[in-house]
Design a protein around this motif. Structure first.
Motif, mmCIF file in Angstrom:
data_model
loop_
_atom_site.group_PDB
_atom_site.id
_atom_site.type_symbol
_atom_site.label_atom_id
_atom_site.label_comp_id
_atom_site.label_asym_id
_atom_site.label_seq_id
_atom_site.Cartn_x
_atom_site.Cartn_y
_atom_site.Cartn_z
ATOM 1 N N ARG A 115 -45.963 -3.848 -26.120
ATOM 2 C CA ARG A 115 -44.761 -2.830 -26.931
ATOM 3 C C ARG A 115 -44.579 -1.386 -26.795
ATOM 4 N N GLY A 116 -44.181 -1.347 -25.914
ATOM 5 C CA GLY A 116 -43.632 0.188 -25.319
ATOM 6 C C GLY A 116 -45.076 -0.111 -23.854
ATOM 7 N N GLY A 117 -45.452 1.517 -23.853
ATOM 8 C CA GLY A 117 -46.162 1.981 -22.108
ATOM 9 C C GLY A 117 -47.497 0.677 -22.186
ATOM 10 N N TRP A 118 -47.848 0.519 -22.040
ATOM 11 C CA TRP A 118 -49.343 -0.146 -20.812
ATOM 12 C C TRP A 118 -50.670 0.992 -21.237
ATOM 13 N N ASN A 119 -51.372 0.920 -22.175
ATOM 14 C CA ASN A 119 -52.126 1.851 -21.893
ATOM 15 C C ASN A 119 -54.078 1.571 -22.148
ATOM 16 N N ALA A 120 -55.035 2.312 -21.764
ATOM 17 C CA ALA A 120 -56.870 2.518 -22.053
ATOM 18 C C ALA A 120 -57.290 1.748 -22.910
ATOM 19 N N SER A 121 -56.795 1.933 -23.836
ATOM 20 C CA SER A 121 -56.668 1.361 -25.413
ATOM 21 C C SER A 121 -56.776 -0.103 -25.879
ATOM 22 N N LYS A 122 -55.699 -0.163 -25.291
ATOM 23 C CA LYS A 122 -54.653 -1.466 -25.419
ATOM 24 C C LYS A 122 -53.831 -1.982 -26.842
ATOM 25 N N SER A 123 -53.632 -0.362 -27.408
ATOM 26 C CA SER A 123 -53.346 -0.245 -28.587
ATOM 27 C C SER A 123 -51.870 -0.560 -29.099
ATOM 28 N N ALA A 129 -23.431 7.539 -25.088
ATOM 29 C CA ALA A 129 -24.969 8.145 -26.151
ATOM 30 C C ALA A 129 -26.006 7.838 -26.942
ATOM 31 N N LYS A 130 -26.176 6.745 -27.377
ATOM 32 C CA LYS A 130 -27.150 6.378 -28.481
ATOM 33 C C LYS A 130 -28.135 5.825 -27.634
ATOM 34 N N SER A 131 -27.800 4.939 -26.711
ATOM 35 C CA SER A 131 -28.653 4.357 -25.854
ATOM 36 C C SER A 131 -29.319 5.295 -24.353
ATOM 37 N N ILE A 132 -28.261 6.237 -24.298
ATOM 38 C CA ILE A 132 -29.828 7.519 -23.655
ATOM 39 C C ILE A 132 -30.407 7.900 -24.431
ATOM 40 N N SER A 133 -30.053 8.337 -25.952
ATOM 41 C CA SER A 133 -30.488 8.750 -26.575
ATOM 42 C C SER A 133 -31.874 7.976 -26.924
ATOM 43 N N ASP A 134 -31.531 6.800 -27.069
ATOM 44 C CA ASP A 134 -32.787 5.462 -27.490
ATOM 45 C C ASP A 134 -33.968 6.032 -26.246
ATOM 46 N N LEU A 135 -32.944 6.282 -24.850
ATOM 47 C CA LEU A 135 -33.810 5.801 -23.972
ATOM 48 C C LEU A 135 -35.237 7.332 -23.951
ATOM 49 N N GLN A 136 -34.030 8.572 -24.423
ATOM 50 C CA GLN A 136 -34.437 9.898 -24.649
ATOM 51 C C GLN A 136 -36.179 9.894 -25.287
ATOM 52 N N LYS A 137 -35.652 8.870 -26.114
ATOM 53 C CA LYS A 137 -36.824 8.852 -27.603
ATOM 54 C C LYS A 137 -37.973 8.146 -26.905
ATOM 55 N N GLU A 138 -37.435 7.504 -26.279
ATOM 56 C CA GLU A 138 -38.585 6.247 -25.610
ATOM 57 C C GLU A 138 -39.647 6.917 -24.487
ATOM 58 N N LYS A 139 -38.312 8.033 -23.711
ATOM 59 C CA LYS A 139 -39.055 8.485 -22.794
ATOM 60 C C LYS A 139 -40.426 9.420 -23.419
ATOM 61 N N SER A 140 -40.383 10.186 -24.260
ATOM 62 C CA SER A 140 -40.714 10.986 -25.645
ATOM 63 C C SER A 140 -41.909 10.383 -25.659
ATOM 64 N N GLN A 141 -41.760 9.022 -25.806
ATOM 65 C CA GLN A 141 -42.999 8.073 -26.670
ATOM 66 C C GLN A 141 -43.845 8.183 -25.276
ATOM 67 N N VAL A 142 -43.473 7.932 -24.287
ATOM 68 C CA VAL A 142 -44.006 7.636 -22.922
ATOM 69 C C VAL A 142 -44.881 8.912 -22.844
ATOM 70 N N ASN A 143 -43.848 10.011 -23.258
ATOM 71 C CA ASN A 143 -45.180 11.447 -22.756
ATOM 72 C C ASN A 143 -46.416 11.996 -23.813
ATOM 73 N N GLU A 144 -45.561 11.222 -24.704
ATOM 74 C CA GLU A 144 -46.727 11.195 -26.039
ATOM 75 C C GLU A 144 -48.183 10.435 -25.098
ATOM 76 N N GLN A 145 -48.246 9.158 -25.196
ATOM 77 C CA GLN A 145 -48.790 8.249 -24.676
ATOM 78 C C GLN A 145 -49.539 8.832 -23.872
ATOM 79 N N HIS A 146 -48.829 9.597 -22.603
ATOM 80 C CA HIS A 146 -49.349 10.459 -21.222
ATOM 81 C C HIS A 146 -50.450 11.041 -21.955
ATOM 82 N N LYS A 147 -49.612 12.047 -22.970
ATOM 83 C CA LYS A 147 -51.208 12.883 -23.425
ATOM 84 C C LYS A 147 -52.062 11.806 -24.211
ATOM 85 N N ASP A 148 -52.121 11.621 -25.103
ATOM 86 C CA ASP A 148 -52.800 10.331 -25.652
ATOM 87 C C ASP A 148 -53.787 9.712 -23.804
ATOM 88 N N VAL A 149 -53.157 9.282 -23.167
ATOM 89 C CA VAL A 149 -54.054 8.741 -21.668
ATOM 90 C C VAL A 149 -54.893 9.694 -21.653
#
Length: 495
Positions: free
Chosen positions: A476-484, A29-49
């Protein structure tokens, strides 16, 4: 006692099994929760991108509008240049016409000058002839004067002779002279003497007659010469008048010629100015064309950048979704194994092969070579001010390896990165993305699962590169155009 012992043993086993099951469930549950959190972060980065993409699209539209404006300027310059060229062509034709007129006028002047030269030569000849005639007249007058004096003297002689003949009887006297001879010899002598006297008289008479004829001829020749002189004088005056008129005409023609030449020079100056104007317009057009080329290149780069960002984002999301799915599948498999083998310890396989690494940092050096450029801000010609990775350089054939296990989110050719590979990783629950750029070739494809140390291709010099090297990035996390999300690979022991 044995029964109680067995019961206690079974209870202990049951407790351990329940504890293990609870632990697996919590871990899963913890691992999946972390991954879901990572996925949410990816989605946020997706929005930023996506926001960056929207801005890039706005910039692209702005560039396209500038392109349109620049093209309009070029069209206007083309029209101006065309009008200027038409003016130049018209001016050249006018200049040719003026030059033809000048040449015609010059030919007329040359012809008149030729006629003037002929007339002046004729006048000189007539004047020389007049001079010669006058000299002949003077000479004839002198001869006439001498002839008149001689004739006058001879007439006096003849007059006296005739008077003597009339007085003495003429031929009778000659006969008496002959008949009065004393002898035959005297007769012969007297006859010869009389004949000589008579011949002399005849000769004097003939000479007198001839001189009178010569005198008359000379007088006539004098009159002829005088007439010729007068005629020549009239012709000379007439020719002089013609020469004067022609000289006046030449002067007028020359004046017109000079005026036409001045007009031609002015027109040539205007033509030169038109050429300068045309060159300026063409220069402005070249500037606008260069500007348009730059805008087209910028638009192309933006379009490529948009396409790359969108594709990188999509591929990266797909890769992490795949990693999460693999993680869930691994957790489910471990749960089933633990449920079916409750008597086994939890010291078996620790997770997916994707997470396995062989270094304390989780990454290994992706290639051989020396560090030619480090991470962070830098100043160099032809490069960006911030370097979001490190450059490893070495000549020859240099293999490139995966720095960690993961999934290839994208493998393609980029205008900037050249041959490039993006790999998504999950290491100890943390998501990372590594980038391998300017490769000579690529040995892996998008969506492929790779192990740490797996061959990806060879070091190269493709894209915006100045010499063979590997440009390596860790995010650290996903790649984005700003290389942040870019982090220094040196923090992971890659130097």
């Amino acid at each position: 006692m044995k029964k109680n012992t067995v019961k206690l043993f079974l209870a202990a086993i049951l407790f351990v099994g329940i504890f293990q099951l609870s632990t697996v469930t919590d871990v899963s549950a913890k691992s999946i929760s972390d991954l879901q959190k990572e996925k949410s972060q990816v989605n946020e980065q997706h929005k930023d991108v996506k926001s960056d993409l929207d801005k890039a699209k706005d910039r692209l539209n702005e560039i396209k509008q500038k392109q349109k404006n620049t093209q309009n300027e070029i069209n206007k310059l083309d029209e101006k240049a065309s009008n200027t060229q038409n003016q130049i062509d018209k001016k050249i034709n006018e200049l040719k016409e003026k030059e033809n007129q000048i040449n015609t006028k010059q030919s007329e002047i040359d012809k008149l000058n030729g006629e003037i030269n002929k007339l002046e030569t004729k006048i000189s000849e007539l004047q020389a002839e007049i001079k010669q005639l006058k000299e002949e007249i003077e000479q004839l007058k002198a001869e006439i004067k001498e002839q008149e004096a001689s004739i006058e003297k001879r007439e006096d002689l003849l007059k006296n002779r005739l008077q003597s003949l009339q007085k003495n009887g003429g031929d009778i006297q000659y006969l008496e002279v002959i008949l009065g001879s004393k002898n035959f010899g005297d007769f012969i002598n007297r006859t010869v003497a009389v004949n000589k006297i008579m011949e002399q008289d005849n000769q004097i008479l003939e000479t007198h007659i001839q001189e009178k004829k010569d005198l008359e001829n000379n007088k006539q020749q004098v009159e002829k010469n005088k007439t010729k002189v007068e005629e020549n004088k009239v012709q000379v005056e007439k020719d002089k008048e013609t020469v004067t008129a022609q000289r006046d005409q030449v002067a007028s023609e020359k004046k017109q010629l000079e005026s036409q030449k001045a007009s031609l020079a002015a027109e040539k100056t205007k033509l030169d100015n038109l050429f300068v104007k045309l060159e300026d317009q063409l220069g402005m057009k070249d500037t606008q064309m260069a500007k348009l080329d730059k805008q087209e290149e910028e638009a192309h780069n933006h379009q490529m950048s948009l396409a790359e960002k969108e594709e990188n984002l999509r591929s990266q999301k797909a890769a992490f979704d795949k990693l999460i799915a693999q993680q869930k599948e691994e957790e489910r498999r471990k749960k089933e194994e633990q449920q079916s083998s409750s008597n086994k310890s939890n010291s078996g396989n620790s997770g997916s092969n994707i997470e396995q690494t062989s270094s304390s940092s989780g990454f290994i050096r992706p290639s051989a070579g020396y560090l030619s450029s480090g991470f962070g801000h830098r100043s160099c010609s032809g490069c960006s001010s911030f370097h979001p990775g490190v450059d490893l350089a070495q000549g020859g054939i240099v293999p490139i390896k995966a720095a960690a296990s993961g999934i290839v989110s994208r493998s393609y050719y980029s205008n900037s990165y050249g041959h490039v590979v993006f790999i998504s990783h999950i290491i100890n629950g943390q998501k990372y993305t590594t980038v391998y750029a300017h490769m000579r070739n690529r040995a892996v494809s998008t969506g492929q699962t790779v192990s740490q140390g797996q061959y990806l291709g060879n070091m190269g010099n493709t894209g915006q590169s100045f010499g063979q090297h590997l440009h390596f990035e860790i995010h650290r996390g996903g790649w984005n155009a700003s290389k942040s999300n870019a982090v220094n690979p040196a923090n992971f022991g890659i130097r």
